[in-house]
Design an enzyme around this catalytic site. Structure first.
Site, short mmCIF file in Angstrom:
data_model
loop_
_atom_site.label_atom_id
_atom_site.label_comp_id
_atom_site.label_asym_id
_atom_site.label_seq_id
_atom_site.Cartn_x
_atom_site.Cartn_y
_atom_site.Cartn_z
N GLY A 42 5.75 8.96 -8.59
CA GLY A 42 6.36 7.70 -7.58
C GLY A 42 6.82 6.42 -8.62
N SER A 70 4.59 17.46 -0.98
CA SER A 70 3.94 16.14 -0.71
C SER A 70 4.69 14.91 -1.73
CB SER A 70 2.37 16.45 -0.90
OG SER A 70 2.08 16.62 -2.24
N GLN A 73 7.96 12.24 -0.38
CA GLN A 73 7.69 10.77 0.40
C GLN A 73 7.91 9.80 -0.41
OE1 GLN A 73 4.57 9.76 -0.61
NE2 GLN A 73 3.86 8.17 0.74
N ARG A 74 7.69 9.64 -1.78
CA ARG A 74 7.95 8.56 -2.62
C ARG A 74 8.62 8.88 -3.97
NH1 ARG A 74 3.38 11.35 -2.78
NH2 ARG A 74 2.47 11.69 -4.85
N CYS A 190 -4.45 8.87 -5.23
CA CYS A 190 -3.52 8.76 -4.47
C CYS A 190 -3.61 9.94 -3.48
CB CYS A 190 -2.19 9.16 -5.02
SG CYS A 190 -0.82 9.06 -3.94
#
Length: 241
Positions: A42, A70, A73-74, A190
Site C-alpha cells: 500500500g 485483496s 483496493q490500495r 490492516c
C-alpha cells in the site's frame, strides 16, 4: 558528480527543470540517487510510482509477497492480471513501463538481519513501508549503522504518518518514536481493522516527497518530526519527538 541528462530526459522532466529550487541540478541529483524501497504494498506502490516518474536513477524494491485480490483496493502498481505474481516483479514492470530511464533492482525476499547491511550499503536513501515492527527495526538499525537516511511511513484505518530518521545528521533514533517495548501485538493490523485505500496514497506520496528532498537538498526533511494525517477530519498534525 551528478549524472548528465539526455535530451529525452530533459523533455521528460521539463516541469522539474523549470521549477525554481529544483532545476537541472536537482534533476541530475535525482538521476544519480539510488533508493531502496522496502515493501511493494500500500505505501510502496505510490512511492515506487512517484519516484520512478521523478527520475530517480536506481530503485531497489524488496518484498517477499505475491499479489492477492485483496491488495488491489490500495496497491495501485499491481493489477488484476498480476494476482499470484511476485510483488517486486509486478512493481518493477510498472516502474519500467512508466520510466525506462530508471534502473530497477528486484529482491523477492524479506529484509533480515543477515541481508540488511548488504542491501542498504549500496543505496543512498531507504524508504520503509512495511507493516511489522521487526522488519522496521531491522531496517532502521542497519540505516543507523551505515549512516543512511530512512523515510518511514505507516497507515491504519483512516490515518497515517510519515517521518525521517537520520541519527547521523543529528536527528533522533528510531526508538524515539517506536520504543523497544512496543510490539506488533499492540498495533492494529490492516487485516483486522482495514485501511481506506487513498490513505496509503497520501502517505506513500509524502514518503516519496521526503526522499526527493533528501536527494536534492530541497527544503527541510521531517527529521525529528512526525507528520500525521487524519482522513476523516481532512487534517494534518505535526509533532516533534
Amino acid at each position: 558528480m551528478a549524472s548528465e541528462l539526455t535530451p529525452e530526459e530533459v523533455q521528460r522532466y521539463a516541469r522539474h527543470i523549470v521549477l525554481k529550487g529544483m532545476g537541472g541540478q536537482g534533476q541530475r541529483r535525482l538521476k544519480a540517487a539510488r533508493m531502496l524501497i522496502v515493501g511493494a504494498g500500500g505505501l510502496g506502490s505510490p512511492t515506487i510510482a512517484y519516484l520512478a516518474a521523478a527520475g530517480v536513477g536506481e530503485l531497489t524494491i524488496a518484498d517477499p509477497d505475491r499479489v492477492s485480490l485483496s491488495n488491489l483496493q490500495r496497491q495501485v502498481v499491481h493489477t488484476t492480471a498480476d494476482i499470484g505474481r511476485s510483488k517486486v516483479e509486478s512493481a518493477g514492470a510498472f516502474a519500467s513501463a512508466l520510466n525506462p530511464h530508471v534502473g530497477i533492482r528486484l529482491m523477492a525476499e524479506a529484509v533480515t538481519d543477515d541481508t540488511a547491511d548488504g542491501l542498504i550499503s549500496s543505496c543512498d536513501i531507504v524508504l520503509d513501508g512495511t507493516d511489522n515492527l521487526k522488519t522496521r527495526r531491522t531496517v532502521a538499525a542497519a540505516c543507523a549503522r551505515l549512516e543512511k537516511p530512512l523515510v518511514s511511513g505507516a497507515v491504519s484505518m483512516f490515518s497515517g504518518q510519515v517521518s525521517v530518521f537520520a541519527p547521523h545528521l543529528g536527528g533522533p533514533a528510531h526508538d524515539a518514536l517506536y520504543p523497544p517495548e512496543a510490539s506488533d501485538d499492540a498495533l492494529p493490523s490492516c487485516e483486522a481493522n482495514g485501511i481506506l485505500g487513498p490513505v496509503t496514497g497520501i502517505v506513500g506520496t509524502l514518503m516519496a516527497m521526503e526522499a526527493i528532498k533528501l536527494a536534492t537538498g530541497l527544503g527541510q526533511p521531517l527529521i525529528g518530526r512526525v507528520l500525521i494525517y487524519d482522513a476523516t477530519e481532512a487534517r494534518f498534525t505535526e509533532l516533534a519527538y
